[in-house]
Scaffold this motif. Structure first.
Motif, short mmCIF file in Angstrom:
data_model
loop_
_atom_site.label_atom_id
_atom_site.label_comp_id
_atom_site.label_asym_id
_atom_site.label_seq_id
_atom_site.Cartn_x
_atom_site.Cartn_y
_atom_site.Cartn_z
N ASP A 96 0.83 -1.21 0.00
CA ASP A 96 0.00 0.00 0.00
C ASP A 96 0.86 1.25 0.00
OD1 ASP A 96 1.01 -0.20 2.57
OD2 ASP A 96 -0.88 0.34 3.55
N GLY A 97 2.12 1.10 -0.41
CA GLY A 97 3.04 2.23 -0.44
C GLY A 97 2.63 3.29 -1.44
N GLN A 98 3.06 4.49 -1.19
CA GLN A 98 2.75 5.60 -2.07
C GLN A 98 4.00 6.42 -2.31
OE1 GLN A 98 -0.40 7.80 -0.22
NE2 GLN A 98 -1.81 6.10 -0.31
N ILE A 99 4.10 6.96 -3.51
CA ILE A 99 5.21 7.83 -3.86
C ILE A 99 4.62 9.10 -4.44
CG2 ILE A 99 7.24 8.12 -5.33
CD1 ILE A 99 7.45 5.07 -5.41
N ARG A 100 5.04 10.23 -3.91
CA ARG A 100 4.58 11.51 -4.46
C ARG A 100 5.31 11.74 -5.77
NH1 ARG A 100 3.68 16.25 -0.45
NH2 ARG A 100 4.14 17.17 -2.44
N ILE A 101 4.56 11.88 -6.83
CA ILE A 101 5.21 12.05 -8.12
C ILE A 101 5.23 13.49 -8.59
CG2 ILE A 101 4.78 9.69 -8.81
CD1 ILE A 101 2.56 10.69 -10.62
N GLY A 102 4.55 14.36 -7.87
CA GLY A 102 4.64 15.79 -8.13
C GLY A 102 4.50 16.17 -9.59
N SER A 103 5.49 16.85 -10.11
CA SER A 103 5.43 17.40 -11.47
C SER A 103 5.46 16.35 -12.56
CB SER A 103 6.58 18.39 -11.68
OG SER A 103 6.35 19.54 -10.90
N ASN A 104 5.70 15.10 -12.22
CA ASN A 104 5.67 14.05 -13.24
C ASN A 104 4.28 13.86 -13.82
OD1 ASN A 104 8.39 13.46 -13.03
ND2 ASN A 104 8.08 11.95 -11.44
N THR A 105 3.26 14.37 -13.14
CA THR A 105 1.91 14.24 -13.67
C THR A 105 1.66 15.16 -14.86
OG1 THR A 105 1.05 15.87 -12.11
CG2 THR A 105 0.95 13.55 -11.44
N LYS A 106 2.42 16.23 -14.97
CA LYS A 106 2.20 17.20 -16.05
C LYS A 106 2.32 16.59 -17.44
CE LYS A 106 3.58 20.99 -13.08
NZ LYS A 106 4.65 21.91 -12.73
N PRO A 107 3.36 15.83 -17.74
CA PRO A 107 3.44 15.24 -19.08
C PRO A 107 2.31 14.24 -19.36
CG PRO A 107 5.55 15.01 -17.94
CD PRO A 107 4.57 15.57 -16.97
N PHE A 108 1.91 13.48 -18.34
CA PHE A 108 0.82 12.53 -18.55
C PHE A 108 -0.48 13.25 -18.86
CE2 PHE A 108 3.74 10.10 -15.79
CZ PHE A 108 4.00 9.05 -16.66
N THR A 109 -0.74 14.33 -18.11
CA THR A 109 -1.93 15.13 -18.36
C THR A 109 -1.89 15.73 -19.76
OG1 THR A 109 -2.09 15.65 -16.01
CG2 THR A 109 -3.29 17.09 -17.53
N ALA A 110 -0.74 16.25 -20.14
CA ALA A 110 -0.60 16.85 -21.47
C ALA A 110 -0.85 15.82 -22.57
CB ALA A 110 0.78 17.48 -21.63
N VAL A 111 -0.35 14.62 -22.40
CA VAL A 111 -0.55 13.57 -23.41
C VAL A 111 -2.03 13.26 -23.58
CG1 VAL A 111 -0.22 11.09 -23.87
CG2 VAL A 111 1.73 12.51 -23.23
N VAL A 112 -2.74 13.13 -22.47
CA VAL A 112 -4.17 12.82 -22.54
C VAL A 112 -4.93 13.97 -23.20
CG1 VAL A 112 -6.25 12.40 -21.19
CG2 VAL A 112 -4.13 11.23 -20.60
N VAL A 113 -4.61 15.19 -22.82
CA VAL A 113 -5.29 16.35 -23.43
C VAL A 113 -4.99 16.40 -24.93
CG1 VAL A 113 -5.42 18.87 -23.51
CG2 VAL A 113 -5.41 17.68 -21.31
#
Length: 159
Positions: A96-113
Motif C-alpha cells: 500500500d506504499g505511495q510515492i509523491r510524483i509531483g510534477s511528473n503528472t504534467k506530461p501525462f496530463t498533457a498527453v491525454v489532453v
C-alpha cells in the motif's frame, strides 16, 4: 519531501543526476498505461512480464524499490513489488506504499489532453471555461480568457 508514514518512505538517492524513485514511478505509469501487461503466466505461479520488469528495475537499474498494481480484464487487481522499501532495514516494499510524483503528472496530463485534441474533442485555443465551467473564477482569474494551450504551456498566468 514525503507526507506519508515513515514506513512508506522510499529513500531518495541520485544516479546520473536523476532520482531513482522516478524510474519506479515511470515503471508504474507504464503499467497503468498498458505498456506492461500481465501475462497468462501469472496464473501458473511464474513471474509475468510486469514482475520481471520490476525485478529488472530493482536488480539491474539500481532502483531501490518498485511497486505496481494492475487491474486485469477479469477485474482482479494484482500487486507487484520488487526491491526493498527501506535500504537501512531491508524491509519489504509495502503493497500500500505511495510515492509523491509531483510534477511528473504534467506530461501525462498533457498527453491525454493532446489525444483529446487529436480526436477533435478538445480545442487547444478554446477557453478553459468551455470544458470546466466556473472552475477558474475569482481573485482576478477568469477561465473565459485562458486557453487550453496556455494551461499546457504553463503560460496562463495562473499562480
Amino acid at each position: 519531501m514525503y507526507e506519508h508514514a515513515p514506513h512508506h518512505r522510499l529513500p531518495l538517492r541520485r544516479r546520473n543526476g536523476r532520482h531513482r524513485v522516478a524510474v519506479a514511478v515511470a515503471a508504474a505509469a507504464a503499467v497503468a498505461a498498458g505498456v506492461l501487461a500481465p501475462t497468462a503466466a501469472f496464473a501458473g505461479g511464474r513471474p509475468d512480464s510486469v514482475q520481471s520488469s520490476l525485478d529488472t528495475l530493482a536488480k539491474d537499474d539500481g532502483v531501490p524499490a518498485a511497486l505496481a498494481a494492475v487491474k486485469g480484464r477479469d477485474g482482479r487487481t494484482r500487486t507487484y513489488t520488487a526491491g526493498v522499501g527501506d535500504l537501512a532495514t531491508g524491509a519489504k516494499v509495502p503493497t500500500d506504499g505511495q510515492i509523491r510524483i509531483g510534477s511528473n503528472t504534467k506530461p501525462f496530463t498533457a498527453v491525454v489532453v493532446l489525444q483529446l485534441v487529436a480526436e477533435g474533442k478538445v480545442g487547444l485555443d478554446s477557453p478553459v471555461e468551455t470544458y470546466l465551467p466556473g472552475l477558474l473564477r475569482g481573485d482576478g482569474i477568469d477561465g473565459r480568457g485562458i486557453t487550453v494551450r496556455q494551461l499546457l504551456q504553463h503560460t496562463s498566468g495562473l499562480p
